[in-house]
Motif scaffolding. Structure first.
Motif, mmCIF file in Angstrom:
data_model
loop_
_atom_site.group_PDB
_atom_site.id
_atom_site.type_symbol
_atom_site.label_atom_id
_atom_site.label_comp_id
_atom_site.label_asym_id
_atom_site.label_seq_id
_atom_site.Cartn_x
_atom_site.Cartn_y
_atom_site.Cartn_z
ATOM 1 N N LEU A 213 2.016 2.706 -6.872
ATOM 2 C CA LEU A 213 3.014 3.240 -5.942
ATOM 3 C C LEU A 213 3.823 4.388 -6.530
ATOM 4 O O LEU A 213 4.677 4.957 -5.847
ATOM 5 N N LEU A 214 3.568 4.721 -7.805
ATOM 6 C CA LEU A 214 4.402 5.727 -8.464
ATOM 7 C C LEU A 214 4.226 7.106 -7.841
ATOM 8 O O LEU A 214 5.177 7.891 -7.775
ATOM 9 N N ALA A 215 3.007 7.410 -7.409
ATOM 10 C CA ALA A 215 2.775 8.717 -6.780
ATOM 11 C C ALA A 215 3.301 8.755 -5.351
ATOM 12 O O ALA A 215 3.247 9.801 -4.699
ATOM 13 N N LYS A 216 3.813 7.628 -4.861
ATOM 14 C CA LYS A 216 4.250 7.545 -3.459
ATOM 15 C C LYS A 216 5.754 7.335 -3.347
ATOM 16 O O LYS A 216 6.259 6.845 -2.345
ATOM 17 N N ALA B 263 0.807 -1.221 0.000
ATOM 18 C CA ALA B 263 0.000 0.000 0.000
ATOM 19 C C ALA B 263 0.837 1.265 0.000
ATOM 20 O O ALA B 263 0.325 2.335 -0.289
ATOM 21 N N SER B 264 2.117 1.166 0.354
ATOM 22 C CA SER B 264 2.945 2.364 0.480
ATOM 23 C C SER B 264 4.363 2.052 0.042
ATOM 24 O O SER B 264 4.820 0.905 0.128
ATOM 25 N N SER C 182 3.898 -2.499 -15.118
ATOM 26 C CA SER C 182 3.122 -1.361 -14.653
ATOM 27 C C SER C 182 2.128 -0.954 -15.734
ATOM 28 O O SER C 182 2.348 -1.199 -16.920
ATOM 29 N N ARG C 183 1.036 -0.344 -15.312
ATOM 30 C CA ARG C 183 0.076 0.176 -16.286
ATOM 31 C C ARG C 183 0.489 1.540 -16.809
ATOM 32 O O ARG C 183 -0.132 2.055 -17.731
ATOM 33 N N GLU C 184 1.526 2.132 -16.200
ATOM 34 C CA GLU C 184 2.063 3.387 -16.723
ATOM 35 C C GLU C 184 3.570 3.395 -16.499
ATOM 36 O O GLU C 184 4.113 2.665 -15.662
ATOM 37 N N ALA C 185 4.236 4.246 -17.282
ATOM 38 C CA ALA C 185 5.685 4.318 -17.212
ATOM 39 C C ALA C 185 6.140 4.965 -15.907
ATOM 40 O O ALA C 185 5.410 5.747 -15.290
ATOM 41 N N LEU C 186 7.383 4.644 -15.487
ATOM 42 C CA LEU C 186 7.943 5.230 -14.274
ATOM 43 C C LEU C 186 8.426 6.662 -14.518
ATOM 44 O O LEU C 186 8.516 7.459 -13.595
ATOM 45 N N ASN C 187 8.789 6.950 -15.795
ATOM 46 C CA ASN C 187 9.256 8.290 -16.180
ATOM 47 C C ASN C 187 10.508 8.690 -15.409
ATOM 48 O O ASN C 187 10.573 9.761 -14.795
ATOM 49 N N VAL C 188 11.512 7.806 -15.432
ATOM 50 C CA VAL C 188 12.828 8.125 -14.865
ATOM 51 C C VAL C 188 13.863 7.943 -15.958
ATOM 52 O O VAL C 188 13.633 7.257 -16.962
ATOM 53 N N ALA C 189 15.024 8.551 -15.774
ATOM 54 C CA ALA C 189 16.024 8.620 -16.845
ATOM 55 C C ALA C 189 16.500 7.247 -17.305
ATOM 56 O O ALA C 189 16.760 7.030 -18.490
ATOM 57 N N ALA C 190 16.629 6.296 -16.372
ATOM 58 C CA ALA C 190 17.203 4.993 -16.726
ATOM 59 C C ALA C 190 16.209 4.064 -17.418
ATOM 60 O O ALA C 190 16.579 2.976 -17.871
#
Length: 866
Positions: free
Chosen positions: A222-225, A176-177, A247-255
């Motif tokens: 958990l991406l918003a957390k 959950a977190s 994931s259902r959406e990308a993490l949007n990090v450089a690597a």
């Protein structure tokens, strides 16, 4: 060592060259020794998964993986594989001595009781990315239920040899977190915390220096957390680990490297190649057999199963949920229920996570992760069907580019190669139900959608009759599902002004595409709605004009189907109404199409008068397209009357006029009819050139009617030169095109011409059958020129059979009818002169008397009964 003759022998030699025992190789691959022995003996072939593991264990280079897999399945020959002796071992040298095998990597991966179907391409691509030193964070993204988890687990298993410290699966759906991510990783790795040091620090120290693959499943919530930041830090501080994330959406990090997972391949028809990937249908069959042991797929089921897979767009979870229903419903009913309601796709399997027990639960999870403005945009997008452009989304749903981008990133929208956005149909059903809960918002969104697409469609009319026609056709084809829904909305709402605006473009599009029956149904529903409206309040001029125009385009559609007797009254009704209304832009449509139908029914004089009036009207209002159409049909009518040079000259002018408008389809139409006049005048080379250009234009447009006409006319060119073998092939191409279209009149016309070639080749029975069928179809459509052409052909056969007097009587009848084309009259008269030499004067006089008394109905009935 002798060269290998089978895949099994190649495998055995490769294993020995790498100094592997059968037991060692079986441990690496994860199969039994006996299974490996059978593969090497050629008694069985490896499964795709085992073949992939064998390739890794036998040190096959990534570039050769695809070939290896195909050879292992027998799809390619053994000669496509390299020598089983690696280049590092010279031929004839002693293989390296067996070395102690390093311990197998530790695999902390779930084991599934059902096999993973398909996904060979995805596994190869993901495996290649995991082998790339630059790729350390790979995210598999896709909508819920698409199979990301199964793909990640199998990819981890197949890549295990590259990770000496193992592969571990970390399920994050229950977490959950972000504060619980580190404990979840530790638990998956079998690592325990101790002492006062922060667990986060202890985990980093543990991971540092390890060659390890962590498969992190279900990260999106958990991406918003802070999950993305945590994973980035792990990659920086533990330089040898790699992360495979679902994931259902990308993490949007450089690597991050992103791999989009889509549904399983779906075939609209049964695949013709044995090697074709039909894993969507196979998944349904396998799950159905588990749900109902007695289930056996029939040929009828196969089509329904493909339909089910199409409806869910190959989504594995949806296919499995659908298959569970075979216990109580036939496959066709399952397909129908899916089309009606998303809630049908639900199951009570206790071993499924709650979020995977129905498609609604899957989408509920994604919906709750959206921001409020994203929810509003997404539910308004439910009014689209078949995709949409960025501009349409903004105008209709108020969706901004950042919102569209966010929905794509969260796997709720797809961006196609054609720069369009698409909603998975099951997601569309889900958000449509959300929109239905907001009644006022739904009404407004549907109204915006209807107005936008009907105004846009109407504006395509000019493009459809210009040089921009191919692009306009492509644009309309891409949006046709939206246009259909918009038309239905306007009909239901009684927005007749919009229907009138779009009618010409709408009618032309369905005509060009050959979707005649569907086009007719849309026209009829609009006319019925207008009539119901008229029962409540008197028609104004605008409604009267629309009612007449709907009849005009109904008549055009019917004559293009060869239903001339139905087209004629519709056009006469339209013509009468529009003359009284003094509406020249609509009148020119009715005049031109009426002229075409009347000449097809054999009244060339009246047809000429309609075309003359249509030409004058078009010139008066500056309608260059209808001017060219009237000019061309004047040429066609002149040819039917026998004025061949006039026809040739008029059609030259018409083709030039169409070239000026830029309309490629009707330029080809003009070329087709100009070629007939060229043939009649003996200009065979010119006719061939005209028709080759027509074929090119029609092929580019996908106009099957134009292609069928061009092939028919090419047959006539060859026929006129006595090359009946070539004519036969061309007529056959024409028949195939018209038969596919359901254009019965054009089938009849081609058969009448084809019959002469069949007779010339000595195929008398075939010729008689063609003329009989042509007569039946043409008489039913009142296509009189073909009726008399077929009668003349059948008369010639009767003469060959010795029934000279009867043949002479029929030919006289065909040569004197006003509805007979001049070419047919000339042919009949030549044959009459030949037969008169075989008859006595009394026989000639008697036959002429019978011909004068003969009725067409009686003659056709007797011919069709014989």
């Amino acid at each position: 060592m002798d060269p290998p003759q089978t895949f099994g022998e190649w495998l055995s030699q490769r294993r020995k060259a790498l100094a592997l025992t059968r037991e060692q190789l079986s441990q690496r691959v994860g199969c039994s020794i006996s299974a490996l022995r059978k593969i090497e003996a050629g008694e069985r072939r490896p499964s795709p998964q085992i073949a992939q593991l064998l390739a890794n264990a036998l040190e096959m280079p990534p570039s050769g993986l695809s070939t290896f897999l195909k050879v292992s399945r027998g799809e390619l020959g053994l000669d496509r594989l390299p020598s089983p002796i690696p280049h590092s071992i010279p031929a004839g040298a002693t293989p390296r001595l067996p070395q102690p095998m390093p311990p197998a990597p530790r695999l902390h991966l779930p084991v599934h009781v059902t096999p993973l179907l398909g996904r060979q391409r995805e596994l190869a691509e993901v495996g290649g990315l995991l082998a790339n030193p630059e790729c350390r964070l790979l995210t598999l993204i896709g909508p819920g239920g698409v199979g990301k988890t199964r793909l990640a687990i199998q990819a981890g298993r197949l890549s295990a040899d590259a990770f000496t410290d193992g592969v571990a699966f970390v399920p994050l759906a229950p977490v959950a977190s972000d504060s619980f991510i580190v404990p979840a990783m530790a638990e998956a790795l079998g690592f325990g915390f101790s002492g006062p040091t922060e667990p986060h620090t202890q985990l980093v120290r543990y991971l540092r220096g390890k060659r390890l693959l962590l498969v992190l499943d279900n990260v999106e919530h958990l991406l918003a957390k802070g999950a993305a930041e945590l994973l980035s830090e792990l990659l920086e501080r533990a330089a040898e680990i790699k992360l495979l994330v679902t994931s259902r959406e990308a993490l949007n990090v450089a690597a991050e490297w992103i791999f989009e997972v889509q549904g399983l391949p779906v075939w609209p028809h049964a695949p013709t190649r044995p090697s074709a990937d039909d894993s969507a249908s196979e998944l349904f069959r396998q799950r159905a057999q588990r749900a109902h042991v007695g289930f056996v797929s029939t040929a009828e089921d196969a089509a329904a199963i493909r339909r089910i897979c199409q409806l869910v767009e190959g989504l594995p979870l949806a296919i499995e949920l659908a298959a569970a229903w075979v216990r109580v419903l036939p496959c066709a009913d399952i397909a129908a229920e899916i089309g009606r309601s998303l809630d049908f796709l639900a199951a009570q399997a206790r071993d499924r996570p709650a979020r995977h027990r129905s498609m609604r639960a899957v989408f509920d999870h994604s919906w709750k992760l959206l921001a409020g403005e994203e929810q509003v945009a997404l539910r308004r997008l439910a009014v689209f069907h078949g995709g949409f452009t960025r501009e349409a989304a903004e105008q209709i749903a108020g969706a901004t580019l950042p919102q569209l981008s966010a929905l794509v990133a969260k796997s709720l929208l797809r961006r196609s190669a054609a720069r369009r956005f698409e909603l998975h149909e099951l997601i569309r059903q889900y958000v449509a139900s959300c929109l239905a809960d907001q009644a006022g918002e739904q009404t407004e969104a549907q109204a915006r959608h209807g107005r936008y697409f009907l105004l846009w469609c109407g504006d395509q009319g000019r493009r459809l009759t210009s040089r921009a026609q191919p692009e306009a056709l492509a644009d309309l084809t891409a949006e046709i599902d939206n246009v259909r829904v918009a038309w239905a909305w306007a009909v239901a709402q009684g927005d007749f002004e919009l229907i009138n605006h779009t009618l010409r473009a709408f009618g032309l599009f369905f005509d060009i595409r050959g979707w005649l029956q569907e086009g007719l149904s849309h026209l009829d529903r609009a006319a019925e709605a207008l009539d119901r409206h008229g029962q409540q309040a008197p028609f104004g001029k605008e409604q009267q004009v629309l009612r007449a125009r709907l009849q005009t385009y109904r008549g055009m559609n019917l004559f293009r189907q060869g239903l001339h007797t139905l087209a004629h009254p519709a056009l006469m009704q339209s013509l009468a109404a529009l003359r009284a209304l003094d509406e020249p832009t609509a009148l020119v449509e009715a005049l031109t199409f009426s002229g075409i139908v009347v000449y097809l029914m054999g009244d060339y004089a009246q047809a000429g008068r309609y075309m003359d009036e249509g030409l004058a009207t078009a010139e008066a209002i500056g309608d260059s397209w209808f001017r060219a159409l009237c000019l061309a049909n004047q040429g066609v009518i002149a040819r039917m009357r026998g004025d061949y040079q006039e026809a040739y000259d008029r059609l030259h002018v018409a083709v030039a006029a169409w070239r000026e408008t830029g309309d490629p389809r009707f330029t080809a139409f003009g070329l087709n009819f100009l070629s007939l006049s060229a043939v009649t005048l003996g200009h065979y080379a010119e006719a061939e050139g005209l028709l080759e250009e027509s074929l090119t234009l029609n092929a580019a447009l996908g106009d099957r009617w134009g292609l069928g006409t061009a092939y028919r006319n090419l047959g006539l060119v060859a026929q006129a030169q006595g090359d009946h073998t070539r004519a036969q092939a061309r007529f056959q191409h024409s028949l195939e095109a018209f038969t596919d279209l359901g254009a019965q009149w054009d089938v009849a016309r081609t058969l009448a011409d084809y019959g002469r070639t069949a007779a010339a080749l000595g195929e008398t029975a075939e010729a008689e059958g063609m003329w009989h069928k042509a007569l039946r179809l043409a008489f039913g459509a009142r296509g009189m020129s073909v009726v008399f052409d077929a009668i003349a052909g059948l008369a010639g056969l009767r003469a060959q059979q010795g029934q000279v007097e009867q043949a002479y009587e029929w030919l006289l009848f065909a040569s004197t009818s006003s509805a007979s084309a001049q070419e047919t009259k000339d042919r009949a008269r030549r044959m009459c002169l030949e037969l008169e030499a075989r008859l006595g004067p009394e026989q000639v006089r008697a036959a002429r008397a019978r011909a004068q008394a003969l009725s067409l109905q009686a003659l056709v009935s007797s011919l069709l009964e014989s």
